[in-house]
Design a protein around this motif. Structure first.
Motif, short mmCIF file in Angstrom:
data_model
loop_
_atom_site.label_atom_id
_atom_site.label_comp_id
_atom_site.label_asym_id
_atom_site.label_seq_id
_atom_site.Cartn_x
_atom_site.Cartn_y
_atom_site.Cartn_z
N GLN A 280 0.83 -1.20 0.00
CA GLN A 280 0.00 0.00 0.00
C GLN A 280 0.87 1.26 0.00
O GLN A 280 0.56 2.24 -0.68
CB GLN A 280 -0.91 -0.01 1.23
CG GLN A 280 -1.95 -1.11 1.22
CD GLN A 280 -3.10 -0.84 0.27
OE1 GLN A 280 -4.01 -0.09 0.55
NE2 GLN A 280 -3.05 -1.48 -0.89
N GLN A 281 1.95 1.25 0.75
CA GLN A 281 2.86 2.40 0.76
C GLN A 281 3.45 2.64 -0.62
O GLN A 281 3.53 3.78 -1.09
CB GLN A 281 3.98 2.17 1.78
CG GLN A 281 3.52 2.15 3.22
CD GLN A 281 4.68 1.94 4.17
OE1 GLN A 281 5.78 2.43 3.95
NE2 GLN A 281 4.45 1.19 5.24
N PHE A 282 3.86 1.56 -1.27
CA PHE A 282 4.44 1.67 -2.61
C PHE A 282 3.43 2.25 -3.59
O PHE A 282 3.73 3.16 -4.37
CB PHE A 282 4.90 0.29 -3.07
CG PHE A 282 5.60 0.28 -4.40
CD1 PHE A 282 6.87 0.81 -4.53
CD2 PHE A 282 4.99 -0.25 -5.52
CE1 PHE A 282 7.52 0.80 -5.76
CE2 PHE A 282 5.63 -0.27 -6.75
CZ PHE A 282 6.90 0.26 -6.86
N ALA A 283 2.20 1.73 -3.55
CA ALA A 283 1.15 2.22 -4.45
C ALA A 283 0.84 3.68 -4.19
O ALA A 283 0.67 4.47 -5.12
CB ALA A 283 -0.11 1.36 -4.29
N LEU A 284 0.78 4.07 -2.91
CA LEU A 284 0.44 5.45 -2.57
C LEU A 284 1.53 6.41 -3.04
O LEU A 284 1.23 7.49 -3.57
CB LEU A 284 0.24 5.58 -1.06
CG LEU A 284 -0.14 6.97 -0.55
CD1 LEU A 284 -1.43 7.45 -1.20
CD2 LEU A 284 -0.29 6.95 0.98
N ARG A 285 2.78 6.04 -2.89
CA ARG A 285 3.87 6.92 -3.34
C ARG A 285 3.82 7.13 -4.85
O ARG A 285 3.94 8.27 -5.34
CB ARG A 285 5.22 6.34 -2.92
CG ARG A 285 5.50 6.44 -1.43
CD ARG A 285 6.87 5.89 -1.08
NE ARG A 285 7.12 5.93 0.34
CZ ARG A 285 7.58 6.98 1.01
NH1 ARG A 285 7.84 8.11 0.34
NH2 ARG A 285 7.79 6.94 2.30
N LEU A 286 3.63 6.07 -5.59
CA LEU A 286 3.55 6.21 -7.04
C LEU A 286 2.34 7.07 -7.45
O LEU A 286 2.43 7.89 -8.35
CB LEU A 286 3.46 4.84 -7.70
CG LEU A 286 4.76 4.02 -7.76
CD1 LEU A 286 4.49 2.67 -8.40
CD2 LEU A 286 5.84 4.75 -8.52
N PHE A 287 1.24 6.88 -6.76
CA PHE A 287 0.03 7.66 -7.04
C PHE A 287 0.27 9.15 -6.77
O PHE A 287 -0.12 10.00 -7.57
CB PHE A 287 -1.11 7.13 -6.17
CG PHE A 287 -2.42 7.84 -6.37
CD1 PHE A 287 -3.09 7.75 -7.58
CD2 PHE A 287 -3.00 8.57 -5.35
CE1 PHE A 287 -4.31 8.39 -7.77
CE2 PHE A 287 -4.22 9.21 -5.53
CZ PHE A 287 -4.87 9.12 -6.74
N LEU A 288 0.92 9.46 -5.66
CA LEU A 288 1.21 10.86 -5.34
C LEU A 288 2.12 11.49 -6.37
O LEU A 288 1.89 12.62 -6.82
CB LEU A 288 1.85 10.94 -3.94
CG LEU A 288 0.91 10.74 -2.76
CD1 LEU A 288 1.71 10.53 -1.48
CD2 LEU A 288 -0.01 11.94 -2.61
N PHE A 289 3.16 10.78 -6.77
CA PHE A 289 4.09 11.33 -7.75
C PHE A 289 3.39 11.53 -9.10
O PHE A 289 3.65 12.50 -9.80
CB PHE A 289 5.31 10.42 -7.91
CG PHE A 289 6.14 10.33 -6.67
CD1 PHE A 289 6.39 11.44 -5.89
CD2 PHE A 289 6.65 9.11 -6.26
CE1 PHE A 289 7.13 11.35 -4.73
CE2 PHE A 289 7.40 9.01 -5.11
CZ PHE A 289 7.65 10.13 -4.34
N ASP A 290 2.52 10.60 -9.46
CA ASP A 290 1.79 10.73 -10.71
C ASP A 290 0.88 11.96 -10.68
O ASP A 290 0.80 12.72 -11.65
CB ASP A 290 0.94 9.47 -10.95
CG ASP A 290 0.30 9.45 -12.32
OD1 ASP A 290 0.98 9.04 -13.27
OD2 ASP A 290 -0.86 9.85 -12.43
N TRP A 291 0.19 12.19 -9.57
CA TRP A 291 -0.70 13.34 -9.43
C TRP A 291 0.09 14.64 -9.47
O TRP A 291 -0.29 15.61 -10.13
CB TRP A 291 -1.48 13.22 -8.12
CG TRP A 291 -2.65 14.15 -8.02
CD1 TRP A 291 -2.62 15.50 -7.92
CD2 TRP A 291 -4.04 13.77 -8.02
NE1 TRP A 291 -3.89 16.01 -7.86
CE2 TRP A 291 -4.79 14.97 -7.91
CE3 TRP A 291 -4.71 12.56 -8.08
CZ2 TRP A 291 -6.17 14.99 -7.88
CZ3 TRP A 291 -6.09 12.59 -8.05
CH2 TRP A 291 -6.81 13.78 -7.94
#
Length: 297
Positions: A280-291
């Motif tokens: 979940q941490q990995f997914a959230l970090r990628l999502f934040l950077f994408d946004w």
């Protein structure tokens, strides 16, 4: 992979098509093509329906899964990056997939070592409880979170080892590109967030608006209080990018509550994430950077 939504503003869905108690026949996307609610989501009450219609501008379609143009560079600087520029370390998360499976999600792994020639030793990525099968000579695409940015690169599997545990030896990264620069701790978002009590396995309690998202927490705006300061709440929202497509689930602690129901009928909660898996941490970090990257274009 679905086609990207057009850049023009889309006509919103008619109110009558959002029916309480009925599963959505299509995903709901915001005007930027980001996923708000997945197809099959059930709006469980009239309160949720009214909140959705009042606080979100959305249309029906398929989520944008292509990387935004310009994602391969930050401030125009992307070429000639070396392994040392990524500032990876033991334990750094890395996502991988076969070079010939570009439509497949990234599978999570971690770096466990380096060789003098910059080869990488990584834990075997997993599909459920089983390791992802990759063989020597196979090319892979990878995304890694460095000290200050997210990077993509390609490697070749030099060896797939089963003892003393499953791990891979990857060639030195090539074609390194900076995908996202970590410029801010919080990102202004408008997410459709469902919430419930952490120990409840029943249907969700309600639907809220997720703002000011970071790896530490978020602001949750709801039509009523979800809990007092110190209470815990389970939050969930979909994450869909070029690299990942998953549901973010976490338990968060309510750190502050601002009740403005007399003024606008809403309650704002400051949440701090307490319980998250490594995935979940990995997914959230990628999502934040994408946004962040999309908002900077």
């Amino acid at each position: 992979m679905s086609d990207s939504p057009e850049t023009k503003r889309h006509e919103p869905i008619a109110d009558a098509k959002i029916v309480v108690g009925a599963a959505l026949a299509w995903p709901l996307l915001d005007q930027e093509g980001r996923l708000l609610l997945r197809a099959g989501t059930v709006i469980t009450s009239e309160e949720e329906r009214c909140f959705l219609l009042e606080h979100f501008s959305f249309y029906a379609g398929a989520p944008r899964t292509d990387a935004p143009q310009g994602a391969s560079s930050v401030d125009g600087q992307a070429e000639h990056l070396a392994v040392a520029d990524m500032r990876l370390s033991i334990g750094s998360p890395i996502g991988m997939r076969s070079f010939y499976a570009t439509s497949s999600p990234m599978r999570r792994s971690r770096i466990i070592g380096f060789s003098p020639d910059h080869s990488l030793f990584v834990t075997a990525p997993r599909v459920g409880k089983l390791p992802l099968v990759l063989t020597a000579g196979e090319n892979v695409q990878a995304v890694a979170i460095g000290a200050y940015a997210v990077y993509s690169f390609s490697c070749t599997v030099l060896a797939a080892c089963g003892q003393p545990f499953h791990y891979l030896v990857l060639s030195a990264p090539g074609a390194i590109r900076m995908l996202r620069e970590r410029k801010a701790t919080r990102v202004q978002t408008r997410l459709a967030v469902t919430y419930r009590e952490p120990d409840s396995h029943d249907a969700r309690q309600g639907l809220g608006l997720g703002r000011d998202l970071s790896v530490q927490g978020m602001s949750l705006v709801a039509p009523r209080a979800v809990g007092e300061v110190g209470a815990r709440v389970h939050v969930s929202f979909p994450i869909s990018t070029a690299q990942i497509d998953t549901e973010f689930d976490a338990v968060a602690v309510v750190r502050n509550v601002k009740d403005s129901r007399d003024a606008d009928g809403l309650v704002a909660h400051g949440l701090e994430f307490e319980s998250m898996s490594g995935e979940q941490q990995f997914a959230l970090r990628l999502f934040l950077f994408d946004w962040m990257n999309a908002n900077s274009l």
